[in-house]
Design a protein around this motif. Structure first.
Motif, PDB file in Angstrom:
ATOM      1  N   LEU A  41       0.617  -1.312   0.194  1.00  0.00           N
ATOM      2  CA  LEU A  41       0.043   0.124  -0.160  1.00  0.00           C
ATOM      3  C   LEU A  41       0.827   1.163  -0.005  1.00  0.00           C
ATOM      4  O   LEU A  41       0.507   2.281  -0.557  1.00  0.00           O
ATOM      5  N   THR A  42       2.040   1.216   0.645  1.00  0.00           N
ATOM      6  CA  THR A  42       3.027   2.524   0.842  1.00  0.00           C
ATOM      7  C   THR A  42       3.554   2.541  -0.689  1.00  0.00           C
ATOM      8  O   THR A  42       3.594   3.770  -1.242  1.00  0.00           O
ATOM      9  N   ALA A  43       3.669   1.555  -1.308  1.00  0.00           N
ATOM     10  CA  ALA A  43       4.583   1.474  -2.623  1.00  0.00           C
ATOM     11  C   ALA A  43       3.549   2.049  -3.659  1.00  0.00           C
ATOM     12  O   ALA A  43       3.938   2.587  -4.748  1.00  0.00           O
ATOM     13  N   GLN A  44       2.364   1.766  -3.357  1.00  0.00           N
ATOM     14  CA  GLN A  44       1.199   2.168  -4.667  1.00  0.00           C
ATOM     15  C   GLN A  44       0.927   3.870  -4.213  1.00  0.00           C
ATOM     16  O   GLN A  44       0.212   4.514  -5.079  1.00  0.00           O
ATOM     17  N   LYS A  45       1.362   4.327  -3.148  1.00  0.00           N
ATOM     18  CA  LYS A  45       0.956   5.909  -2.876  1.00  0.00           C
ATOM     19  C   LYS A  45      -0.636   6.355  -3.059  1.00  0.00           C
ATOM     20  O   LYS A  45      -0.701   7.239  -3.595  1.00  0.00           O
ATOM     21  N   ILE A  46      -1.321   5.348  -2.291  1.00  0.00           N
ATOM     22  CA  ILE A  46      -2.760   5.689  -2.189  1.00  0.00           C
ATOM     23  C   ILE A  46      -2.797   6.701  -1.081  1.00  0.00           C
ATOM     24  O   ILE A  46      -2.312   6.673  -0.131  1.00  0.00           O
TER      25      ILE A  46
END
Length: 69
Positions: A41-46
């Motif tokens: 989730l952090t990598a997807q920058k949502i």
């Protein structure tokens, strides 16, 4: 102690040991999955929706911020 009672005590002890081991395995698995989901989730920058009542436009860094508000 009779043979039957010894067998019963042994069975209860084995079930308890299995329960403790299963709890440890499940707890460890839960922590690993939480970590993997948080990293993804952090990598997807949502970000949280701007119209959300809680934490509007904040980055999503873990599963606890995925709940609908």
């Amino acid at each position: 102690m009779t043979r039957s009672r010894r067998h019963h005590v042994s069975t209860v002890r084995n079930i308890g040991t299995i329960g403790i081991l299963a709890g440890g395995i499940l707890s460890t698995t839960g922590a690993v999955v939480w970590s993997l989901i948080s990293a993804e989730l952090t990598a997807q920058k949502i970000t949280v929706s701007p119209d959300s009542k809680l934490l509007p436009e904040r980055p999503v860094r873990g599963p606890h911020r995925l709940r609908a508000s």
